[in-house]
Design an enzyme around this catalytic site. Structure first.
Site, PDB file in Angstrom:
ATOM      1  N   LYS A 111       0.953  -1.245   0.211  1.00  0.00           N
ATOM      2  CA  LYS A 111      -0.048   0.070  -0.162  1.00  0.00           C
ATOM      3  C   LYS A 111       0.733   1.313   0.193  1.00  0.00           C
ATOM      4  CE  LYS A 111      -4.119  -2.074   1.729  1.00  0.00           C
ATOM      5  NZ  LYS A 111      -3.784  -3.446   2.037  1.00  0.00           N
TER       6      LYS A 111
HETATM    7  C1  PLP Z   1      -4.302  -4.774   1.170  1.00  0.00           C
HETATM    8  C2  PLP Z   1      -3.569  -5.962   1.081  1.00  0.00           C
HETATM    9  C3  PLP Z   1      -3.911  -6.866  -0.046  1.00  0.00           C
HETATM   10  C4  PLP Z   1      -5.064  -6.871  -0.714  1.00  0.00           C
HETATM   11  O1  PLP Z   1      -5.088  -5.676  -1.614  1.00  0.00           O
HETATM   12  P1  PLP Z   1      -6.378  -5.278  -2.228  1.00  0.00           P
HETATM   13  O2  PLP Z   1      -6.148  -4.114  -3.344  1.00  0.00           O
HETATM   14  O3  PLP Z   1      -7.350  -4.684  -1.068  1.00  0.00           O
HETATM   15  O4  PLP Z   1      -6.942  -6.191  -2.963  1.00  0.00           O
HETATM   16  C5  PLP Z   1      -3.099  -8.134  -0.124  1.00  0.00           C
HETATM   17  N1  PLP Z   1      -1.889  -8.174   0.761  1.00  0.00           N
HETATM   18  C6  PLP Z   1      -1.623  -7.281   1.476  1.00  0.00           C
HETATM   19  C7  PLP Z   1      -0.303  -7.434   2.403  1.00  0.00           C
HETATM   20  C8  PLP Z   1      -2.445  -6.184   1.884  1.00  0.00           C
HETATM   21  O5  PLP Z   1      -2.012  -5.311   2.837  1.00  0.00           O
END
Ligand code: PLP
Length: 461
Positions: A111
């Site tokens: 993120k």
């Molecule tokens: C948020 C997250 C996901 C999922 O991503 P999306 O964009 O919500 O599909 C997968 N792995 C990790 C480690 C995350 O923090």
């Protein structure tokens, strides 16, 4: 570039308004009016660029003339200077399988790729256009810390992040509460994640409150988050020699809110030769069931070893529906009304066939997650985080697919330890976290309590 709503109820807005609006005022999600179409010579040129230069090229058409190119370059450079790997998102070959490591940012999860950039864009637009922004969000783990690191110390921005007291992992809690910048406000709610989310929803739907406090969101429905994530699909393709061979590359994407995998879908629509896109889910399998049956129906939420994917309503799914229904906003609204009324929606056989051309999907349970961590460690001494392990296991039959490695394993050492009997060594960003001073207030799980805390904080500043 103009942006419209998936529900057709927003007059076309420019990039800056789309960023600041977040969710469309009609409840829909913002999408670009048109998508750039890239030819093979452009793709070939881009395939040789370093990550930051590629990011400028990919994003420039979406930003349009609202941010001068030299400023966009500066925003991008500053956003990725916080990453510890010079390639930003390096592609790793691990015993024949490719992992795209997205976890070299300040909070060790993917993120950061979007939120480091979004924080700088917010700051830039507020400085230029005036105003202030108070970000409010609830987190069960990864999003809160990435959002806090995205805006810490930035002018005209405050951030209030609610987490359920004692119910996020110790590392995740410390990642948030050890940030001591004046504009960062951590709130431990005496309740569950659902309570925290309910409070945030209540404050956002109180339009007087939303306006009075200039509330903004950073959740994954913000267009900039999707846009920033498309960049690494192009980058991975380039690292695999796509520019020379034109070959198609598949990806397996650990998925919760459908943001990351939608970014891959978008890259393909823009002309990137993307082969298979695998939606990898844990036991919370609403998307897998949709690809199998054409029915989208919410199920019970299970707690799993990959908690960032413990989601049963994929908030970005509406963007995909919009493209699946050929940008027909009336058809989108009809399906959403069906979901609202019946608790489920169904696409017809023709559409379902297209869904299956767009995506493969597989659900992987906790046992499969642990087995994958064990197997990769035994084969290559490489430790997967449980989310990444779901991605790898879902792609078992597709050894050529690039697996998106969404978090550093040391963030999820309980699962790692359960799988292989040892922990992953922490990256520099997690060193010494447990010894740092913290700041956090504890508040009852009520919207009024949180509102009055925000009020006091903002008026005493
Ligand atoms: C948020 C997250 C996901 C999922 O991503 P999306 O964009 O919500 O599909 C997968 N792995 C990790 C480690 C995350 O923090």
């Amino acid at each position: 570039m103009k942006y419209v709503s998936t529900r057709g109820g927003v007059d076309a807005v420019g990039f800056a308004d789309a960023v600041m609006m977040g969710l469309g005022t009609d409840g829909g999600l913002l999408v670009p009016e048109t998508l750039p179409e890239l030819d093979s010579s452009t793709l070939r040129e881009w395939s040789r660029l370093r990550f930051q230069d590629l990011a400028v090229e990919v994003m420039a058409p979406f930003v349009g003339d609202e941010i001068p190119r030299s400023d966009l370059i500066d925003l991008v450079e500053r956003s990725y200077a916080t990453f510890s790997d010079p390639q930003v998102t390096p592609l790793r070959d691990v015993a024949g399988r490719r992992y795209l490591e997205l976890f070299h940012g300040p909070t060790a999860a993917f993120k950061d790729v979007a939120l480091q950039f979004l924080g700088n864009v917010f700051e830039y637009l507020l400085a230029r256009d005036g105003g202030q922004l108070n970000i409010l969000g609830a987190t069960s783990g990864d999003t809160g810390s990435a959002a806090i690191y995205g805006v810490r110390g930035k002018a005209r921005i405050n951030i209030f992040i609610l987490h359920p007291k004692g119910r996020v992992s110790p590392v995740q809690e410390r990642q948030m509460t050890t940030v001591l910048d004046d504009n960062v406000h951590n709130i431990a709610v005496r309740g569950t994640f659902d309570d925290a989310q309910r409070i945030v929803k209540a404050l956002f739907s109180d339009l007087d409150c939303k306006r009075a406090y200039h509330l903004g969101a950073v959740n994954s429905i913000n267009w900039v988050r999707i846009l920033a994530q498309t960049v690494y699909y192009f980058y991975a393709w380039g690292r695999l020699g796509g520019g020379d061979t034109g070959r198609r590359v598949g990806f397996s994407v650990p998925t919760g809110n459908f943001g990351d995998v939608f970014a891959g879908f978008l890259a393909r629509r823009m002309g990137l030769p993307v082969d298979r896109l695998i939606i990898a889910t844990n036991r919370n399998d609403i998307l897998t069931r949709f690809v199998e049956t054409g029915v989208y129906e919410k199920g019970e939420v299970y707690h799993t070893l990959s908690p960032a994917m413990d989601i049963q309503v994929a908030s970005n799914f509406e963007r995909y529906l919009y493209y699946l229904l050929d940008e027909d906003t009336q058809a989108v609204r009809a399906l959403l009304a069906q979901l609202e009324a019946e608790g489920r929606m169904r696409v017809d056989a023709g559409r379902l066939a297209r869904v299956r051309e767009d995506f493969d999907a597989r659900a992987v349970d906790d046992a499969g997650t642990l087995a994958q961590i064990r197997e990769t460690y035994a084969a290559a001494n490489y430790i997967l985080c449980p989310h990444t392990a779901v991605g790898a296991a879902a792609a078992a039959e597709h050894p050529d697919a690039v697996v998106l490695a969404t978090a550093h394993p040391a963030k999820f050492n309980e699962a790692v330890h359960e799988a292989i009997g040892r922990e992953a060594p922490p990256p520099p960003s997690l060193h010494g976290l447990m010894d740092l001073p913290t700041r956090c207030v504890e508040i009852d799980a009520s919207a009024e309590a949180v509102r009055s805390h925000m009020h006091e904080t903002l008026t005493s500043a």
